[in-house]
Design a protein around this motif. Structure first.
Motif, PDB file in Angstrom:
ATOM      1  N   ASN A 151       4.557  -3.151  -8.478  1.00 56.46           N
ATOM      2  CA  ASN A 151       4.098  -4.085  -7.452  1.00 56.46           C
ATOM      3  C   ASN A 151       2.727  -3.720  -6.884  1.00 56.46           C
ATOM      4  OD1 ASN A 151       6.445  -5.582  -7.686  1.00 56.46           O
ATOM      5  ND2 ASN A 151       7.516  -4.372  -6.140  1.00 56.46           N
ATOM      6  N   ALA A 152       2.087  -2.715  -7.453  1.00 49.62           N
ATOM      7  CA  ALA A 152       0.782  -2.279  -6.945  1.00 49.62           C
ATOM      8  C   ALA A 152      -0.251  -3.386  -7.104  1.00 49.62           C
ATOM      9  CB  ALA A 152       0.322  -1.029  -7.686  1.00 49.62           C
ATOM     10  N   ASN A 153      -1.115  -3.480  -6.112  1.00 51.44           N
ATOM     11  CA  ASN A 153      -2.185  -4.473  -6.124  1.00 51.44           C
ATOM     12  C   ASN A 153      -3.492  -3.793  -5.710  1.00 51.44           C
ATOM     13  OD1 ASN A 153      -3.572  -6.881  -6.202  1.00 51.44           O
ATOM     14  ND2 ASN A 153      -2.900  -7.537  -4.183  1.00 51.44           N
ATOM     15  N   VAL A 173     -12.243   4.334 -12.520  1.00 56.38           N
ATOM     16  CA  VAL A 173     -11.266   3.754 -11.594  1.00 56.38           C
ATOM     17  C   VAL A 173     -10.693   2.475 -12.198  1.00 56.38           C
ATOM     18  CG1 VAL A 173     -10.976   2.632  -9.347  1.00 56.38           C
ATOM     19  CG2 VAL A 173     -12.224   4.789  -9.508  1.00 56.38           C
ATOM     20  N   GLU A 174     -11.553   1.620 -12.678  1.00 52.49           N
ATOM     21  CA  GLU A 174     -11.108   0.344 -13.243  1.00 52.49           C
ATOM     22  C   GLU A 174     -10.550   0.522 -14.656  1.00 52.49           C
ATOM     23  OE1 GLU A 174     -10.090  -3.356 -12.477  1.00 52.49           O
ATOM     24  OE2 GLU A 174     -11.101  -2.124 -11.020  1.00 52.49           O
ATOM     25  N   GLU A 175     -11.145   1.426 -15.432  1.00 53.36           N
ATOM     26  CA  GLU A 175     -10.766   1.610 -16.834  1.00 53.36           C
ATOM     27  C   GLU A 175      -9.508   2.461 -17.026  1.00 53.36           C
ATOM     28  OE1 GLU A 175     -14.284   3.456 -18.326  1.00 53.36           O
ATOM     29  OE2 GLU A 175     -15.456   1.601 -18.262  1.00 53.36           O
ATOM     30  N   TYR A 176      -9.200   3.316 -16.046  1.00 55.25           N
ATOM     31  CA  TYR A 176      -8.080   4.228 -16.225  1.00 55.25           C
ATOM     32  C   TYR A 176      -7.151   4.278 -15.009  1.00 55.25           C
ATOM     33  CZ  TYR A 176      -5.525   8.646 -16.661  1.00 55.25           C
ATOM     34  OH  TYR A 176      -4.530   9.594 -16.680  1.00 55.25           O
ATOM     35  N   ILE A 177      -7.706   4.579 -13.844  1.00 57.05           N
ATOM     36  CA  ILE A 177      -6.879   4.855 -12.667  1.00 57.05           C
ATOM     37  C   ILE A 177      -6.047   3.651 -12.253  1.00 57.05           C
ATOM     38  CG2 ILE A 177      -6.914   5.503 -10.228  1.00 57.05           C
ATOM     39  CD1 ILE A 177      -9.454   7.171 -10.936  1.00 57.05           C
ATOM     40  N   HIS A 178      -6.682   2.496 -12.079  1.00 56.14           N
ATOM     41  CA  HIS A 178      -5.925   1.325 -11.636  1.00 56.14           C
ATOM     42  C   HIS A 178      -4.889   0.890 -12.680  1.00 56.14           C
ATOM     43  CE1 HIS A 178      -9.039   0.018  -8.393  1.00 56.14           C
ATOM     44  NE2 HIS A 178      -8.298   1.027  -8.004  1.00 56.14           N
ATOM     45  N   ILE A 179      -5.175   1.106 -13.941  1.00 56.33           N
ATOM     46  CA  ILE A 179      -4.209   0.802 -15.000  1.00 56.33           C
ATOM     47  C   ILE A 179      -2.991   1.717 -14.860  1.00 56.33           C
ATOM     48  CG2 ILE A 179      -3.815   0.933 -17.500  1.00 56.33           C
ATOM     49  CD1 ILE A 179      -6.780  -0.021 -17.798  1.00 56.33           C
ATOM     50  N   GLU A 180      -3.253   3.021 -14.632  1.00 56.31           N
ATOM     51  CA  GLU A 180      -2.156   3.976 -14.473  1.00 56.31           C
ATOM     52  C   GLU A 180      -1.348   3.684 -13.212  1.00 56.31           C
ATOM     53  OE1 GLU A 180      -1.099   6.297 -16.735  1.00 56.31           O
ATOM     54  OE2 GLU A 180      -2.575   5.278 -17.988  1.00 56.31           O
ATOM     55  N   VAL A 181      -2.030   3.323 -12.136  1.00 53.14           N
ATOM     56  CA  VAL A 181      -1.331   2.991 -10.888  1.00 53.14           C
ATOM     57  C   VAL A 181      -0.384   1.808 -11.107  1.00 53.14           C
ATOM     58  CG1 VAL A 181      -1.666   2.028  -8.559  1.00 53.14           C
ATOM     59  CG2 VAL A 181      -3.074   3.952  -9.331  1.00 53.14           C
ATOM     60  N   LYS A 182      -0.861   0.800 -11.838  1.00 50.42           N
ATOM     61  CA  LYS A 182      -0.020  -0.380 -12.104  1.00 50.42           C
ATOM     62  C   LYS A 182       1.174  -0.022 -12.991  1.00 50.42           C
ATOM     63  CE  LYS A 182      -3.700  -3.750 -11.528  1.00 50.42           C
ATOM     64  NZ  LYS A 182      -4.596  -4.706 -12.198  1.00 50.42           N
ATOM     65  N   MET A 217       0.854  -1.157   0.000  1.00 50.68           N
ATOM     66  CA  MET A 217       0.000   0.000   0.000  1.00 50.68           C
ATOM     67  C   MET A 217       0.910   1.233   0.000  1.00 50.68           C
ATOM     68  SD  MET A 217      -3.044   0.833   2.716  1.00 50.68           S
ATOM     69  CE  MET A 217      -4.211  -0.273   1.969  1.00 50.68           C
ATOM     70  N   LYS A 218       0.554   2.231  -0.771  1.00 53.70           N
ATOM     71  CA  LYS A 218       1.387   3.417  -0.924  1.00 53.70           C
ATOM     72  C   LYS A 218       1.378   4.286   0.338  1.00 53.70           C
ATOM     73  CE  LYS A 218       3.114   2.400  -4.554  1.00 53.70           C
ATOM     74  NZ  LYS A 218       4.473   1.964  -4.371  1.00 53.70           N
ATOM     75  N   GLY A 219       2.506   4.918   0.562  1.00 54.71           N
ATOM     76  CA  GLY A 219       2.697   5.741   1.742  1.00 54.71           C
ATOM     77  C   GLY A 219       1.729   6.902   1.846  1.00 54.71           C
ATOM     78  N   ILE A 220       1.234   7.390   0.710  1.00 53.56           N
ATOM     79  CA  ILE A 220       0.278   8.497   0.735  1.00 53.56           C
ATOM     80  C   ILE A 220      -0.958   8.124   1.559  1.00 53.56           C
ATOM     81  CG2 ILE A 220      -0.859   7.850  -1.437  1.00 53.56           C
ATOM     82  CD1 ILE A 220      -1.174  10.857  -2.013  1.00 53.56           C
ATOM     83  N   ILE A 221      -1.331   6.860   1.520  1.00 55.42           N
ATOM     84  CA  ILE A 221      -2.491   6.379   2.268  1.00 55.42           C
ATOM     85  C   ILE A 221      -2.219   6.498   3.769  1.00 55.42           C
ATOM     86  CG2 ILE A 221      -3.942   4.357   2.722  1.00 55.42           C
ATOM     87  CD1 ILE A 221      -4.300   5.540  -0.115  1.00 55.42           C
ATOM     88  N   PHE A 222      -1.038   6.086   4.194  1.00 56.80           N
ATOM     89  CA  PHE A 222      -0.658   6.164   5.608  1.00 56.80           C
ATOM     90  C   PHE A 222      -0.539   7.621   6.063  1.00 56.80           C
ATOM     91  CE2 PHE A 222       0.597   1.930   4.442  1.00 56.80           C
ATOM     92  CZ  PHE A 222       0.443   1.175   5.591  1.00 56.80           C
ATOM     93  N   ALA A 223       0.148   8.431   5.265  1.00 58.36           N
ATOM     94  CA  ALA A 223       0.356   9.831   5.630  1.00 58.36           C
ATOM     95  C   ALA A 223      -0.976  10.564   5.781  1.00 58.36           C
ATOM     96  CB  ALA A 223       1.238  10.515   4.581  1.00 58.36           C
ATOM     97  N   GLU A 224      -1.898  10.311   4.869  1.00 56.96           N
ATOM     98  CA  GLU A 224      -3.213  10.950   4.942  1.00 56.96           C
ATOM     99  C   GLU A 224      -3.990  10.478   6.168  1.00 56.96           C
ATOM    100  OE1 GLU A 224      -4.694  13.431   3.053  1.00 56.96           O
ATOM    101  OE2 GLU A 224      -2.694  13.651   2.204  1.00 56.96           O
ATOM    102  N   SER A 279       5.369   9.339   0.280  1.00 57.90           N
ATOM    103  CA  SER A 279       4.141   9.175  -0.501  1.00 57.90           C
ATOM    104  C   SER A 279       4.244   8.057  -1.535  1.00 57.90           C
ATOM    105  CB  SER A 279       3.747  10.484  -1.181  1.00 57.90           C
ATOM    106  OG  SER A 279       4.751  10.904  -2.069  1.00 57.90           O
ATOM    107  N   VAL A 280       5.424   7.817  -2.082  1.00 61.85           N
ATOM    108  CA  VAL A 280       5.572   6.783  -3.114  1.00 61.85           C
ATOM    109  C   VAL A 280       6.118   5.466  -2.574  1.00 61.85           C
ATOM    110  CG1 VAL A 280       5.778   8.429  -5.006  1.00 61.85           C
ATOM    111  CG2 VAL A 280       7.847   7.652  -3.819  1.00 61.85           C
ATOM    112  N   GLY A 281       6.474   5.448  -1.294  1.00 61.44           N
ATOM    113  CA  GLY A 281       6.961   4.209  -0.694  1.00 61.44           C
ATOM    114  C   GLY A 281       5.837   3.182  -0.595  1.00 61.44           C
TER     115      GLY A 281
END
Length: 177
Positions: A111-113, A97-106, A1-8, A37-39
């Motif tokens: 290692n994004a899941n 989210v499924e059509e664009y965002i998750h693709i960009e995140v990957k 999980m990305k650090g931005i989630i923890f920091a927020e 944020s990117v860790g």
């Protein structure tokens, strides 16, 4: 999980409950609270922080996850370049989210899941989808959906139906009111 989630999350805790409570949940979990944020970090650490916060405040884990999801929506929205103008409603954004965002995140993080959204049905007034995630944080998703609707100025009603005992798969029915 990305650090931005923890920091927020830690920022929300500090803003809502104060620095003392924030430090207390970190200390209880032997967590230094330092996240880039990117860790990439173990999502179990976030769950431990939420559980500790729930014990200290008496607020349910589910309610804390939902409040967190709602509050972090705009940060996540603003962190994805090129999102502005791609969606004009809650439903169109959720589909993106499924059509664009998750693709960009990957693409950005090999290692994004991220969770998966399986769309069951969609009409002008209702969207039914299954949220699938090994992290079992469906109430964060609920909060994100509420934050999304608030961002687009829409009134929605959401029902959640667990499809598995551990809530790794939950059916959301989102209806415009």
């Amino acid at each position: 999980m990305k650090g931005i989630i923890f920091a927020e999350f830690l920022e929300l805790v500090e803003d809502t409950f104060g620095l003392e409570i924030c430090q207390q949940i970190l200390d209880e979990n032997q967590n230094d609270g330092v996240y880039t944020s990117v860790g990439t970090y173990d999502h179990h650490d976030l769950i431990k922080l939420i559980v500790s916060l729930s014990k200290l405040t008496g607020i349910s884990i589910e309610d804390l996850q939902e409040v967190y999801g709602k509050s972090v929506f705009i940060t996540l929205f603003n962190s994805m370049p090129g999102l502005e103008g791609k969606s004009d409603s809650t439903f169109s954004f959720i589909k993106s989210v499924e059509e664009y965002i998750h693709i960009e995140v990957k693409k950005l993080y090999e290692n994004a899941n991220p969770p998966t959204f399986n769309f069951i049905s969609a009409t002008e007034s209702q969207l039914v989808m299954d949220y699938v995630s090994a992290r079992c944080m469906s109430h964060v998703c609920l909060g994100l959906i509420r934050g999304c609707a608030e961002h687009f100025g829409e009134n929605i009603e959401i029902t959640m139906e667990p499809m598995t005992a551990d809530r790794s798969e939950v059916r959301f029915t989102i209806t415009y009111v």
